[in-house]
Design a protein around this motif. Structure first.
Motif, PDB file in Angstrom:
ATOM      1  N   GLY A 189      11.340 -26.068  15.156  1.00  0.00           N
ATOM      2  CA  GLY A 189      10.127 -25.570  14.002  1.00  0.00           C
ATOM      3  C   GLY A 189       9.866 -24.153  14.092  1.00  0.00           C
ATOM      4  O   GLY A 189       9.677 -23.528  13.219  1.00  0.00           O
TER       5      GLY A 189
ATOM      6  N   ALA B 169      11.021 -25.120   8.523  1.00  0.00           N
ATOM      7  CA  ALA B 169      10.605 -26.063   9.659  1.00  0.00           C
ATOM      8  C   ALA B 169       9.244 -26.984   9.785  1.00  0.00           C
ATOM      9  O   ALA B 169       9.009 -28.158  10.746  1.00  0.00           O
ATOM     10  CB  ALA B 169       9.140 -24.768   9.313  1.00  0.00           C
TER      11      ALA B 169
ATOM     12  N   GLN C 122       9.753 -20.825  11.317  1.00  0.00           N
ATOM     13  CA  GLN C 122       9.354 -20.373  10.832  1.00  0.00           C
ATOM     14  C   GLN C 122       8.820 -19.270  10.918  1.00  0.00           C
ATOM     15  O   GLN C 122       8.417 -18.387   9.778  1.00  0.00           O
ATOM     16  CB  GLN C 122       7.923 -21.755  11.579  1.00  0.00           C
ATOM     17  CG  GLN C 122       6.447 -20.989  11.262  1.00  0.00           C
ATOM     18  CD  GLN C 122       4.842 -21.634  11.925  1.00  0.00           C
ATOM     19  OE1 GLN C 122       5.399 -22.432  12.711  1.00  0.00           O
ATOM     20  NE2 GLN C 122       3.854 -20.618  12.129  1.00  0.00           N
TER      21      GLN C 122
END
Length: 357
Positions: free
Chosen positions: A270, A282, A274
Motif C-alpha cells: 500500500g 494503495a 501511495q
C-alpha cells in the motif's frame, strides 16, 4: 502443582533487574541469577531476591551463559527471562493459573513475547518463544548471538505474554559479533544470514543487508518464516535506497514464500503505491491489510500496527487524496482507537470535520 526455577544471566542491569524480579517472584519457586561481570549494583539487587547468585566469566557466547544458568535449576520447570523483561499483572494471573493446571507430561510451554510497545501501549512486535521448559529434558541453547532453544516433545501454546521493556539499545553489539564470526571464517547457516542481515539493516548498511538476505534465500535450508521476512526486510532496504522497482519485486517475492497475503506485506505494498500517487491501488492493499486475521498459534514475527492503526491512517490519507472525505474520516477514527492522542490523527480529525461541515 508444578514448581518453577527462574534462570537468568545478567550484567550491569541495576536499572531494570528489580522490576523484572518483582514481577516474577510470586510465580516462581526458585530464582537463579548468573552474573557475567557486573560493575554496578546488579549483584546486590539480585541478592535482595535470592541467595542463589552465581558468577560466570563472559566469553561473548550468550548460549553458553544461558546454559550455565540453567545448570543451577532444581525445580520441575525452568523459566528464563532477560533483566529488561516483565510479567505484567494480567499475565501474572494467567501464569499462576497455568502453574496450577499444567499437565506434568508437557515438555515446554510457548508464550508470546511482546518485544516492543509504542507510546500508546500498543504492542509493536510479538512472536512466540518456548518459555517454560521441563528441566529433566535437558534442553540447550544454541547460537552465540541470536540464540535459540532446541526444543522438542509435547509443546503447548499459551496466551501468556512476557513483555520487553528495554531502556536502551546496544547499538552495534550483535553486528560486531557477526562480523567477528565472518573474520574467523565461520560457516553461516541460513538463520545466521537472516539475522546478520537484520543487524546490518538496523545499523544502516542497507546494501550489505540485501546481500545477506539474498544468501539466506539462496540456501534451501532454513525456516520458511525467515525467508518471508528476508524478502520483506530486503524490500525495506530497497526503499531506504530509493530503489522502488526492486522494493516492489522483493515484496512480491515474499508472497512466493508466504503463499497468502499478510498485513506486513500488504501495508508495505500500500505504501509503495501511495508513494507513486497510485491511490486506488494503495487503497486495495491497505484495505486487505485490515481484513486479514492473524493466527494466534503463529510463531514468526507479527507487527500488529500493520493490521490496525497504520493502514487505517494511510487509508485516511488516500481517501482524502481521492476526494472521499467520509471514508477518510471513517478510517481516521478507526486509527484513533489505537492512538487517541496521536497529533497526526487529531490534525486529520479537525481537518476532515471542517471538510464535512
Amino acid at each position: 502443582m508444578i514448581t518453577i526455577s527462574l534462570c537468568m544471566i545478567v550484567k550491569n542491569e541495576a536499572d531494570v533487574l528489580e522490576r523484572c524480579l518483582a514481577s516474577a517472584k510470586d510465580i516462581v519457586d526458585e530464582i537463579n541469577i548468573v552474573d557475567t561481570g557486573s560493575t554496578d549494583q546488579t549483584v546486590e539487587i539480585a541478592k535482595g531476591f535470592t541467595d542463589r547468585v552465581f558468577f560466570y566469566k563472559w566469553t561473548g557466547d550468550f548460549s553458553a551463559a544461558r546454559n550455565e544458568s540453567m545448570k543451577y535449576a532444581t525445580k520441575d520447570y525452568i523459566l528464563y527471562l532477560d533483566a529488561d523483561d516483565v510479567i505484567l499483572p494480567e499475565d501474572q494471573k494467567k501464569f499462576l493459573k497455568l502453574k496450577e493446571t499444567l499437565n506434568p507430561n508437557v515438555d515446554a510451554v510457548s508464550m508470546y513475547y511482546h518485544a516492543g510497545t509504542d507510546g500508546f501501549g500498543n504492542v509493536t512486535l510479538k512472536y512466540r518463544l518456548n518459555r517454560l521448559l521441563k528441566r529433566t529434558k535437558g534442553f540447550k541453547w544454541q547460537g552465540d548471538c541470536h540464540n535459540y532453544l532446541n526444543v522438542s516433545g509435547h509443546i503447548i501454546n499459551s496466551d501468556i505474554a512476557i513483555t520487553h521493556k528495554k531502556q536502551q539499545h546496544s547499538v552495534g553489539r550483535n553486528l560486531n559479533i557477526y562480523q567477528k564470526r565472518k573474520e574467523r571464517g565461520d560457516t553461516f547457516t541460513a538463520r545466521d544470514y537472516f539475522y546478520y542481515g537484520n543487524e546490518l539493516r538496523e545499523n544502516g548498511h542497507y546494501q550489505e543487508a540485501i546481500d545477506s538476505y539474498n544468501k539466506n534465500l539462496e540456501l534451501k535450508t532454513g525456516w520458511i518464516e525467515d525467508k518471508v521476512y528476508a524478502c520483506i526486510n530486503k524490500a525495506d532496504c530497497y526503499r531506504f535506497l530509493n530503489q522502488a522497482e526492486q522494493e516492489l519485486a522483493a515484496l512480491f517475492q515474499s508472497l512466493n514464500y508466504a503463499k497468502v497475503p499478510r498485513p506486513e506485506i500488504c501495508s508495505r505494498l500500500g505504501f509503495h503505491f501511495q508513494s507513486q500517487h497510485a491511490y486506488q491501488q494503495a487503497v486495495f492493499w491497505y484495505e486487505l491489510a485490515t481484513q486479514l486475521e492473524t493466527d494466534p498459534n503463529k510463531w514468526s514475527f507479527t507487527y500488529p500496527a500493520y493490521s490496525t492503526w497504520y493502514p487505517h491512517l494511510q487509508l485516511c490519507v488516500c481517501y482524502y487524496k481521492l476526494g472521499n472525505f467520509e471514508k477518510a474520516f471513517e478510517h481516521n477514527e478507526r486509527a484513533r482507537v489505537y492512538r487517541p492522542e496521536d497529533e497526526r490523527i487529531l490534525y486529520n480529525k479537525q481537518l476532515l470535520e471542517n471538510k464535512r461541515s
